[in-house]
Design a protein around this motif. Structure first.
Motif, PDB file in Angstrom:
ATOM      1  N   PHE A  12      -6.543  -2.669  -4.290  1.00  0.00           N
ATOM      2  CA  PHE A  12      -7.365  -1.515  -3.920  1.00  0.00           C
ATOM      3  C   PHE A  12      -6.898  -0.906  -2.599  1.00  0.00           C
ATOM      4  O   PHE A  12      -7.055   0.297  -2.386  1.00  0.00           O
ATOM      5  CB  PHE A  12      -8.855  -1.869  -3.866  1.00  0.00           C
ATOM      6  CG  PHE A  12      -9.529  -1.759  -5.202  1.00  0.00           C
ATOM      7  CD1 PHE A  12      -9.914  -0.528  -5.700  1.00  0.00           C
ATOM      8  CD2 PHE A  12      -9.776  -2.883  -5.971  1.00  0.00           C
ATOM      9  CE1 PHE A  12     -10.529  -0.404  -6.941  1.00  0.00           C
ATOM     10  CE2 PHE A  12     -10.390  -2.787  -7.211  1.00  0.00           C
ATOM     11  CZ  PHE A  12     -10.761  -1.539  -7.700  1.00  0.00           C
ATOM     12  N   GLU A  13      -6.296  -1.710  -1.725  1.00  0.00           N
ATOM     13  CA  GLU A  13      -5.704  -1.145  -0.513  1.00  0.00           C
ATOM     14  C   GLU A  13      -4.553  -0.217  -0.889  1.00  0.00           C
ATOM     15  O   GLU A  13      -4.389   0.865  -0.302  1.00  0.00           O
ATOM     16  CB  GLU A  13      -5.224  -2.242   0.434  1.00  0.00           C
ATOM     17  CG  GLU A  13      -4.666  -1.665   1.720  1.00  0.00           C
ATOM     18  CD  GLU A  13      -4.071  -2.691   2.651  1.00  0.00           C
ATOM     19  OE1 GLU A  13      -3.682  -2.276   3.744  1.00  0.00           O
ATOM     20  OE2 GLU A  13      -3.976  -3.877   2.289  1.00  0.00           O
ATOM     21  N   VAL A  14      -3.745  -0.625  -1.840  1.00  0.00           N
ATOM     22  CA  VAL A  14      -2.671   0.241  -2.337  1.00  0.00           C
ATOM     23  C   VAL A  14      -3.281   1.525  -2.903  1.00  0.00           C
ATOM     24  O   VAL A  14      -2.773   2.627  -2.672  1.00  0.00           O
ATOM     25  CB  VAL A  14      -1.829  -0.481  -3.416  1.00  0.00           C
ATOM     26  CG1 VAL A  14      -0.800   0.461  -4.024  1.00  0.00           C
ATOM     27  CG2 VAL A  14      -1.166  -1.720  -2.831  1.00  0.00           C
ATOM     28  N   GLY A  15      -4.393   1.380  -3.610  1.00  0.00           N
ATOM     29  CA  GLY A  15      -5.068   2.544  -4.187  1.00  0.00           C
ATOM     30  C   GLY A  15      -5.537   3.522  -3.128  1.00  0.00           C
ATOM     31  O   GLY A  15      -5.347   4.735  -3.272  1.00  0.00           O
ATOM     32  N   PHE A  16      -6.126   3.018  -2.036  1.00  0.00           N
ATOM     33  CA  PHE A  16      -6.601   3.980  -1.045  1.00  0.00           C
ATOM     34  C   PHE A  16      -5.454   4.617  -0.286  1.00  0.00           C
ATOM     35  O   PHE A  16      -5.525   5.796   0.080  1.00  0.00           O
ATOM     36  CB  PHE A  16      -7.721   3.437  -0.153  1.00  0.00           C
ATOM     37  CG  PHE A  16      -7.394   2.490   0.955  1.00  0.00           C
ATOM     38  CD1 PHE A  16      -6.709   2.884   2.090  1.00  0.00           C
ATOM     39  CD2 PHE A  16      -7.860   1.175   0.905  1.00  0.00           C
ATOM     40  CE1 PHE A  16      -6.469   2.010   3.134  1.00  0.00           C
ATOM     41  CE2 PHE A  16      -7.625   0.293   1.942  1.00  0.00           C
ATOM     42  CZ  PHE A  16      -6.922   0.715   3.057  1.00  0.00           C
ATOM     43  N   ALA A  17      -4.358   3.914  -0.120  1.00  0.00           N
ATOM     44  CA  ALA A  17      -3.194   4.528   0.518  1.00  0.00           C
ATOM     45  C   ALA A  17      -2.575   5.597  -0.386  1.00  0.00           C
ATOM     46  O   ALA A  17      -2.187   6.674   0.091  1.00  0.00           O
ATOM     47  CB  ALA A  17      -2.158   3.461   0.862  1.00  0.00           C
ATOM     48  N   ALA A  18      -2.499   5.326  -1.673  1.00  0.00           N
ATOM     49  CA  ALA A  18      -1.960   6.308  -2.618  1.00  0.00           C
ATOM     50  C   ALA A  18      -2.850   7.544  -2.676  1.00  0.00           C
ATOM     51  O   ALA A  18      -2.345   8.676  -2.693  1.00  0.00           O
ATOM     52  CB  ALA A  18      -1.819   5.678  -4.006  1.00  0.00           C
ATOM     53  N   CYS A  19      -4.147   7.341  -2.693  1.00  0.00           N
ATOM     54  CA  CYS A  19      -5.074   8.478  -2.694  1.00  0.00           C
ATOM     55  C   CYS A  19      -4.915   9.302  -1.423  1.00  0.00           C
ATOM     56  O   CYS A  19      -4.967  10.531  -1.463  1.00  0.00           O
ATOM     57  CB  CYS A  19      -6.517   8.004  -2.835  1.00  0.00           C
ATOM     58  SG  CYS A  19      -6.952   7.412  -4.477  1.00  0.00           S
ATOM     59  N   LEU A  20      -4.722   8.639  -0.318  1.00  0.00           N
ATOM     60  CA  LEU A  20      -4.517   9.343   0.944  1.00  0.00           C
ATOM     61  C   LEU A  20      -3.249  10.198   0.880  1.00  0.00           C
ATOM     62  O   LEU A  20      -3.228  11.334   1.370  1.00  0.00           O
ATOM     63  CB  LEU A  20      -4.446   8.346   2.089  1.00  0.00           C
ATOM     64  CG  LEU A  20      -4.645   8.876   3.491  1.00  0.00           C
ATOM     65  CD1 LEU A  20      -5.975   9.578   3.635  1.00  0.00           C
ATOM     66  CD2 LEU A  20      -4.555   7.732   4.485  1.00  0.00           C
ATOM     67  N   GLY A  21      -2.213   9.677   0.261  1.00  0.00           N
ATOM     68  CA  GLY A  21      -0.995  10.452   0.069  1.00  0.00           C
ATOM     69  C   GLY A  21      -1.228  11.679  -0.794  1.00  0.00           C
ATOM     70  O   GLY A  21      -0.678  12.759  -0.530  1.00  0.00           O
ATOM     71  N   LYS A  22      -2.043  11.540  -1.835  1.00  0.00           N
ATOM     72  CA  LYS A  22      -2.351  12.673  -2.696  1.00  0.00           C
ATOM     73  C   LYS A  22      -3.249  13.688  -1.986  1.00  0.00           C
ATOM     74  O   LYS A  22      -3.123  14.886  -2.229  1.00  0.00           O
ATOM     75  CB  LYS A  22      -3.010  12.204  -3.997  1.00  0.00           C
ATOM     76  CG  LYS A  22      -2.093  11.416  -4.906  1.00  0.00           C
ATOM     77  CD  LYS A  22      -0.869  12.186  -5.328  1.00  0.00           C
ATOM     78  CE  LYS A  22      -1.161  13.150  -6.445  1.00  0.00           C
ATOM     79  NZ  LYS A  22       0.025  13.856  -6.939  1.00  0.00           N
ATOM     80  N   VAL A  23      -4.139  13.227  -1.122  1.00  0.00           N
ATOM     81  CA  VAL A  23      -4.977  14.146  -0.342  1.00  0.00           C
ATOM     82  C   VAL A  23      -4.087  15.064   0.482  1.00  0.00           C
ATOM     83  O   VAL A  23      -4.330  16.270   0.592  1.00  0.00           O
ATOM     84  CB  VAL A  23      -5.973  13.378   0.562  1.00  0.00           C
ATOM     85  CG1 VAL A  23      -6.579  14.270   1.623  1.00  0.00           C
ATOM     86  CG2 VAL A  23      -7.066  12.735  -0.274  1.00  0.00           C
ATOM     87  N   LYS A  24      -3.025  14.499   1.047  1.00  0.00           N
ATOM     88  CA  LYS A  24      -2.098  15.263   1.875  1.00  0.00           C
ATOM     89  C   LYS A  24      -1.361  16.323   1.058  1.00  0.00           C
ATOM     90  O   LYS A  24      -1.043  17.391   1.578  1.00  0.00           O
ATOM     91  CB  LYS A  24      -1.107  14.300   2.531  1.00  0.00           C
ATOM     92  CG  LYS A  24      -0.154  14.935   3.509  1.00  0.00           C
ATOM     93  CD  LYS A  24       0.727  13.891   4.155  1.00  0.00           C
ATOM     94  CE  LYS A  24       1.956  13.710   3.311  1.00  0.00           C
ATOM     95  NZ  LYS A  24       2.984  12.886   3.924  1.00  0.00           N
ATOM     96  N   GLU A  25      -1.113  16.044  -0.213  1.00  0.00           N
ATOM     97  CA  GLU A  25      -0.319  16.937  -1.056  1.00  0.00           C
ATOM     98  C   GLU A  25      -1.123  17.995  -1.787  1.00  0.00           C
ATOM     99  O   GLU A  25      -0.545  18.927  -2.344  1.00  0.00           O
ATOM    100  CB  GLU A  25       0.440  16.122  -2.106  1.00  0.00           C
ATOM    101  CG  GLU A  25       1.518  15.237  -1.562  1.00  0.00           C
ATOM    102  CD  GLU A  25       2.249  14.503  -2.670  1.00  0.00           C
ATOM    103  OE1 GLU A  25       1.793  14.535  -3.837  1.00  0.00           O
ATOM    104  OE2 GLU A  25       3.272  13.883  -2.369  1.00  0.00           O
ATOM    105  N   THR A  26      -2.432  17.855  -1.843  1.00  0.00           N
ATOM    106  CA  THR A  26      -3.245  18.754  -2.651  1.00  0.00           C
ATOM    107  C   THR A  26      -4.163  19.603  -1.780  1.00  0.00           C
ATOM    108  O   THR A  26      -4.259  19.408  -0.570  1.00  0.00           O
ATOM    109  CB  THR A  26      -4.088  17.956  -3.668  1.00  0.00           C
ATOM    110  OG1 THR A  26      -4.903  17.015  -2.957  1.00  0.00           O
ATOM    111  CG2 THR A  26      -3.219  17.219  -4.658  1.00  0.00           C
ATOM    112  N   SER A  27      -4.860  20.517  -2.434  1.00  0.00           N
ATOM    113  CA  SER A  27      -5.826  21.359  -1.717  1.00  0.00           C
ATOM    114  C   SER A  27      -6.985  21.687  -2.652  1.00  0.00           C
ATOM    115  O   SER A  27      -6.944  21.388  -3.845  1.00  0.00           O
ATOM    116  CB  SER A  27      -5.157  22.644  -1.215  1.00  0.00           C
ATOM    117  OG  SER A  27      -4.673  23.388  -2.305  1.00  0.00           O
ATOM    118  N   GLY A  28      -8.014  22.280  -2.106  1.00  0.00           N
ATOM    119  CA  GLY A  28      -9.163  22.686  -2.906  1.00  0.00           C
ATOM    120  C   GLY A  28      -9.932  21.509  -3.455  1.00  0.00           C
ATOM    121  O   GLY A  28     -10.005  20.443  -2.851  1.00  0.00           O
TER     122      GLY A  28
END
Length: 108
Positions: A12-28
Motif C-alpha cells: 500500500f505504500e507503493v500504491g500511495f507513491a504511485a497515486c502521488l505520481g499520477k496526481v502530478k501528471e493529471t488535472s481536474g
C-alpha cells in the motif's frame, strides 16, 4: 501473520507513491480521484504498519516497510512512469532487497 500484514502495508505504500505520481501528471477531476487513492492507500498502509508493530520490533518493521515501498516504487516508476534504468540503480535496489531479507532473517 504480522509479517504478512507488514508486506501488505508495504504494498500500500507503493500504491500511495504511485497515486502521488499520477496526481502530478493529471488535472481536474482525474487528479482528485488519484488524490483520493493516495489518501486511502496512505491510511491503509499506516493502519497495517501500526498493527504489525504490535508484535514486531519497530525498527525492523519500519525498515522492512520502507524497503518494500522503496523497491516497489522504483519498479513502478520504471514500468509506468518511464524512470531511467541503469546498472547502479538495479544494483542498489538488489542490495536493498538483500538488506530487507537480512532484517527478516535476524528478527525473532
Amino acid at each position: 501473520m504480522n509479517w504478512i500484514i507488514l508486506i501488505i502495508a508495504g504494498l500500500f505504500e507503493v500504491g500511495f507513491a504511485a497515486c502521488l505520481g499520477k496526481v502530478k501528471e493529471t488535472s481536474g477531476s482525474e487528479m482528485y480521484y488519484w488524490f483520493t487513492g493516495f489518501l486511502a492507500s496512505l491510511t491503509i498502509s499506516m493502519l497495517l504498519l501500526m498493527k504489525a508493530t504490535q508484535t514486531l520490533p519497530i525498527g525492523t518493521a519500519y525498515a522492512v516497510w520502507t524497503g518494500i515501498g522503496a523497491v516497489g516504487t522504483v519498479i513502478v516508476g520504471i514500468l509506468f512512469f518511464k524512470d531511467p534504468v541503469s546498472f547502479w540503480r538495479i544494483f542498489f535496489i538488489a542490495t536493498l532487497i538483500g538488506s530487507v531479507v537480512g532484517l527478516k532473517a535476524v528478527s525473532h
